[in-house]
Scaffold this active site. Structure first.
Site, PDB file in Angstrom:
ATOM      1  N   GLY A  35      34.168  30.891  62.175  1.00 16.40           N
ATOM      2  CA  GLY A  35      33.125  31.725  62.747  1.00 16.40           C
ATOM      3  C   GLY A  35      33.728  32.989  63.352  1.00 16.40           C
ATOM      4  O   GLY A  35      34.079  33.936  62.642  1.00 16.40           O
ATOM      5  N   GLY A  36      33.891  32.976  64.660  1.00 10.80           N
ATOM      6  CA  GLY A  36      34.308  34.162  65.431  1.00 10.80           C
ATOM      7  C   GLY A  36      35.445  34.969  64.831  1.00 10.80           C
ATOM      8  O   GLY A  36      35.334  36.198  64.688  1.00 10.80           O
ATOM      9  N   ASN A  58      32.175  32.392  58.224  1.00  8.67           N
ATOM     10  CA  ASN A  58      30.748  32.211  58.464  1.00  8.67           C
ATOM     11  C   ASN A  58      30.365  33.216  59.536  1.00  8.67           C
ATOM     12  O   ASN A  58      30.683  33.029  60.703  1.00  8.67           O
ATOM     13  CB  ASN A  58      30.481  30.768  58.923  1.00  8.67           C
ATOM     14  CG  ASN A  58      29.030  30.564  59.353  1.00  8.67           C
ATOM     15  OD1 ASN A  58      28.189  31.435  59.140  1.00  8.67           O
ATOM     16  ND2 ASN A  58      28.752  29.419  59.961  1.00  8.67           N
ATOM     17  N   TRP A  59      29.714  34.289  59.105  1.00 11.16           N
ATOM     18  CA  TRP A  59      29.413  35.373  60.055  1.00 11.16           C
ATOM     19  C   TRP A  59      28.314  34.978  61.043  1.00 11.16           C
ATOM     20  O   TRP A  59      28.085  35.676  62.019  1.00 11.16           O
ATOM     21  CB  TRP A  59      28.974  36.621  59.305  1.00 11.16           C
ATOM     22  CG  TRP A  59      30.060  37.316  58.537  1.00 11.16           C
ATOM     23  CD1 TRP A  59      31.353  36.881  58.330  1.00 11.16           C
ATOM     24  CD2 TRP A  59      29.955  38.583  57.876  1.00 11.16           C
ATOM     25  NE1 TRP A  59      32.040  37.790  57.587  1.00 11.16           N
ATOM     26  CE2 TRP A  59      31.211  38.851  57.285  1.00 11.16           C
ATOM     27  CE3 TRP A  59      28.930  39.513  57.714  1.00 11.16           C
ATOM     28  CZ2 TRP A  59      31.445  40.025  56.552  1.00 11.16           C
ATOM     29  CZ3 TRP A  59      29.166  40.669  56.983  1.00 11.16           C
ATOM     30  CH2 TRP A  59      30.420  40.919  56.415  1.00 11.16           C
ATOM     31  N   LYS A  60      27.572  33.913  60.739  1.00 11.65           N
ATOM     32  CA  LYS A  60      26.413  33.519  61.563  1.00 11.65           C
ATOM     33  C   LYS A  60      25.471  34.724  61.714  1.00 11.65           C
ATOM     34  O   LYS A  60      25.357  35.515  60.772  1.00 11.65           O
ATOM     35  CB  LYS A  60      26.880  32.941  62.899  1.00 11.65           C
ATOM     36  CG  LYS A  60      27.911  31.813  62.679  1.00 11.65           C
ATOM     37  CD  LYS A  60      28.214  31.012  63.896  1.00 11.65           C
ATOM     38  CE  LYS A  60      29.243  29.927  63.544  1.00 11.65           C
ATOM     39  NZ  LYS A  60      29.547  29.034  64.650  1.00 11.65           N
ATOM     40  N   GLY A  98      33.053  27.394  68.541  1.00 12.54           N
ATOM     41  CA  GLY A  98      32.817  28.500  69.466  1.00 12.54           C
ATOM     42  C   GLY A  98      33.249  28.212  70.894  1.00 12.54           C
ATOM     43  O   GLY A  98      32.905  28.945  71.818  1.00 12.54           O
TER      44      GLY A  98
HETATM   45  P1  13P Z   1      34.071  29.244  65.411  1.00 11.03           P
HETATM   46  O1  13P Z   1      35.206  29.505  64.450  1.00 11.03           O
HETATM   47  O2  13P Z   1      33.535  30.481  66.048  1.00 11.03           O
HETATM   48  O3  13P Z   1      34.405  28.152  66.370  1.00 11.03           O
HETATM   49  O4  13P Z   1      32.849  28.700  64.510  1.00 11.03           O
HETATM   50  C1  13P Z   1      33.069  27.633  63.651  1.00 11.03           C
HETATM   51  C2  13P Z   1      31.890  27.480  62.770  1.00 11.03           C
HETATM   52  O5  13P Z   1      30.846  27.028  63.186  1.00 11.03           O
HETATM   53  C3  13P Z   1      32.028  27.902  61.367  1.00 11.03           C
HETATM   54  O6  13P Z   1      30.948  27.479  60.608  1.00 11.03           O
END
Ligand code: 13P
Length: 246
Positions: free
Chosen positions: A231-232, A9-11, A171
């Site tokens: 995410g990250g 999930n690149w956000k 995060g």
């Molecule tokens: P992180 O892996 O950066 O903690 O993010 C998790 C997330 O929200 C994936 O949708």
């Protein structure tokens, strides 16, 4: 039986050109035992779709509206995603619930629309730190499942993905222990089973929250964890590759 789904999930990260460069660096990653997916910003979807041609990695979006079209300034229609060739869409991420007032009711509308249009929803559920500390995790998640996933067609369940993402682990570098994640995922499947019965065995349930190369193996060794929403760590080539090849 359930093929693990490792999804990035690149956000709100990467411009179109950065997205293309990144996809070119990861498109040859291949693991026949795992489905790999990138959920990229709307602006990058079309170009990423082109760059992924010939790749095993699939394409997803991070949100969509529940109406086909209309006066919804700034929103993106499911028809627009389908037209680009998007295969998955994240629905009800905790950041959308927190900052954009998404509720279990809007989640439910979006999930139904995604199935109607032929896009597989990845529905996010999870508790806050306060809820976990006051032992309200199960209550919170049960409500999210009962209301967010209500009145689905049984035949659609095989294409449903749920991501268990404890909000306190997103995060923050804090991961739920693999046992905490596995236990809650078992609870999610039981909750789903009490509504839909045995067809719930077909639903993949991922874990998300500070997943990285260092902890993916341990998480994936657990009986009920069917993948990860990342995410990250999904933004870096070497990390994404290590996650897919855990
Ligand atoms: P992180 O892996 O950066 O903690 O993010 C998790 C997330 O929200 C994936 O949708």
């Amino acid at each position: 039986m359930r093929k693990p789904l490792i999804a990035g999930n690149w956000k709100m990260n990467k411009t179109v050109s950065e997205s293309i460069d990144f996809i070119n660096s990861i498109k040859d990653i291949k693991n026949d035992c795992v489905e790999g997916l990138v959920c990229v910003p709307y602006t990058s979807l079309t170009e990423v779709k082109k760059s992924l041609e010939g790749s095993d990695i699939k394409l997803g979006a991070q949100n969509m509206h529940y109406e086909d079209n209309g006066a919804y300034t700034g929103e993106i229609s499911p028809l627009m995603l389908k037209d680009i060739g998007v295969e998955y869409v994240i629905i009800g991420h905790s950041e959308r619930r927190e900052y954009y007032n998404e509720t279990d009711q809007t989640v439910n509308k979006k999930v139904k629309k995604a199935f109607e249009i032929g896009i597989k929803p990845i529905v996010c559920v999870g508790e806050s730190l306060e809820e976990r500390e006051s032992k309200k995790t199960e209550e919170k998640i049960k409500k999210q499942i009962e209301e967010g996933l209500k009145d689905l067609k049984e035949e659609d369940l095989k294409d449903l993905v749920i991501a268990y993402e404890p909000i306190w682990a997103i995060g923050t570098g804090k991961t739920a222990t693999s046992d905490q994640a596995n236990d809650t995922i078992k609870f999610i499947r039981e909750s789903l089973k009490s509504i839909y019965g045995d067809v719930s065995e077909k639903v993949r349930i991922q874990y998300g929250g500070s997943v990285k190369p260092e902890n993916i193996k341990e998480l994936m060794s657990k009986s009920d964890i069917d993948g990860a929403l990342v995410g990250g760590a999904s933004l870096k080539k070497d990390d994404f590759e290590a996650l897919i090849n855990y």
